[in-house]
Write a protein that holds these residues in place. Structure first.
Motif, PDB file in Angstrom:
ATOM      1  N   ARG A 180       0.875  -1.182   0.000  1.00  0.00           N
ATOM      2  CA  ARG A 180       0.000   0.000   0.000  1.00  0.00           C
ATOM      3  C   ARG A 180       0.905   1.222   0.000  1.00  0.00           C
ATOM      4  O   ARG A 180       1.941   1.221   0.657  1.00  0.00           O
ATOM      5  N   GLU A 212      -3.715   2.135  -5.764  1.00  0.00           N
ATOM      6  CA  GLU A 212      -3.366   0.728  -5.627  1.00  0.00           C
ATOM      7  C   GLU A 212      -1.931   0.500  -6.097  1.00  0.00           C
ATOM      8  O   GLU A 212      -1.490   1.091  -7.075  1.00  0.00           O
ATOM      9  N   THR A 244      -0.387  -1.682  -8.054  1.00  0.00           N
ATOM     10  CA  THR A 244      -0.832  -2.695  -9.011  1.00  0.00           C
ATOM     11  C   THR A 244       0.198  -3.794  -9.227  1.00  0.00           C
ATOM     12  O   THR A 244      -0.170  -4.966  -9.368  1.00  0.00           O
ATOM     13  N   VAL A 302      -0.168  -6.348  -6.530  1.00  0.00           N
ATOM     14  CA  VAL A 302      -1.447  -7.037  -6.705  1.00  0.00           C
ATOM     15  C   VAL A 302      -1.321  -8.076  -7.818  1.00  0.00           C
ATOM     16  O   VAL A 302      -1.742  -9.227  -7.662  1.00  0.00           O
ATOM     17  N   GLY A 307      -9.451  -9.034  -0.304  1.00  0.00           N
ATOM     18  CA  GLY A 307      -9.160  -8.109  -1.405  1.00  0.00           C
ATOM     19  C   GLY A 307      -8.397  -8.786  -2.529  1.00  0.00           C
ATOM     20  O   GLY A 307      -8.732  -8.636  -3.710  1.00  0.00           O
ATOM     21  N   GLN A 340      -9.340  -9.612  -6.533  1.00  0.00           N
ATOM     22  CA  GLN A 340      -8.414  -9.236  -7.608  1.00  0.00           C
ATOM     23  C   GLN A 340      -8.026 -10.456  -8.450  1.00  0.00           C
ATOM     24  O   GLN A 340      -7.993 -10.388  -9.684  1.00  0.00           O
ATOM     25  N   LEU A 343     -11.651  -2.911  -1.963  1.00  0.00           N
ATOM     26  CA  LEU A 343     -10.728  -2.631  -3.070  1.00  0.00           C
ATOM     27  C   LEU A 343     -10.510  -1.129  -3.110  1.00  0.00           C
ATOM     28  O   LEU A 343     -11.384  -0.350  -2.733  1.00  0.00           O
ATOM     29  N   CYS A 344      -9.349  -0.738  -3.619  1.00  0.00           N
ATOM     30  CA  CYS A 344      -9.110   0.696  -3.831  1.00  0.00           C
ATOM     31  C   CYS A 344     -10.008   1.193  -4.953  1.00  0.00           C
ATOM     32  O   CYS A 344     -10.392   0.430  -5.848  1.00  0.00           O
ATOM     33  N   SER A 393      -8.854   0.301  -8.425  1.00  0.00           N
ATOM     34  CA  SER A 393      -8.498  -1.103  -8.694  1.00  0.00           C
ATOM     35  C   SER A 393      -8.833  -1.474 -10.111  1.00  0.00           C
ATOM     36  O   SER A 393      -9.822  -1.008 -10.685  1.00  0.00           O
ATOM     37  N   TRP A 394      -8.029  -2.356 -10.640  1.00  0.00           N
ATOM     38  CA  TRP A 394      -8.232  -2.836 -12.014  1.00  0.00           C
ATOM     39  C   TRP A 394      -9.429  -3.728 -12.081  1.00  0.00           C
ATOM     40  O   TRP A 394      -9.741  -4.497 -11.249  1.00  0.00           O
TER      41      TRP A 394
END
Length: 144
Positions: A67, A77, A79, A82, A116, A120, A139-140, A143-144
């Motif tokens: 984070r 995020e 990414t 993730v 989370g 994802q 999720l942020c 987020s994708w």
């Protein structure tokens, strides 16, 4: 041995697969666990890779993703971290399917950060899973 179904349960930040397994086994009624086992339903408790965690001063921690500045959903995020953990979980799912577990008999979820990353990973999976769950997770916004 091929289980009838698998529940993949991802731990929260700072924990491990073994830690959350121990917790689940301590709070779940023994009869429920026995019935799941009897039905051929198995659990997988993967562990996140150790990575520097900004919110812990950059110290290595067992977290699914990093984070940037805080835990508010409005923060960006990370990414790359993730993607790495989502790939780890999707490899586990691919391995289960290769062993003969139908994707629709796989549930993916977790607690806090584990929930989370489950969302994802599911969004990036090429399998249609049977269930996704997230307990006390978010999720942020980006987020994708």
């Amino acid at each position: 041995h091929v289980p009838n179904a698998v529940v993949i349960f991802c731990h929260g930040s700072g924990d491990t697969g073994e830690g959350v397994k121990s917790y689940v086994e301590s709070v779940a009624p023994r009869k429920s666990l026995a019935l799941l086992k009897e039905a051929g339903i198995e659990f997988e408790f993967p562990s996140a890779k150790i990575r520097p965690y900004r919110l812990a001063g950059g110290y290595p921690s067992s977290v699914w993703f990093d984070r940037y500045v805080g835990m508010e959903p409005t923060n960006p995020e990370d990414t790359a971290s993730v993607e790495s953990s989502a790939a780890q979980l999707n490899k586990l799912i691919d391995d289960l399917v290769e062993r003969g577990v139908p994707a629709h008999k796989i549930a993916l979820g977790g607690f806090s950060m584990g929930g989370g990353i489950a969302i994802q990973a599911a969004a990036r999976s090429h399998h249609r899973l049977g269930a996704i769950f997230a307990l006390s997770s978010y999720l942020c916004n980006d987020s994708w």
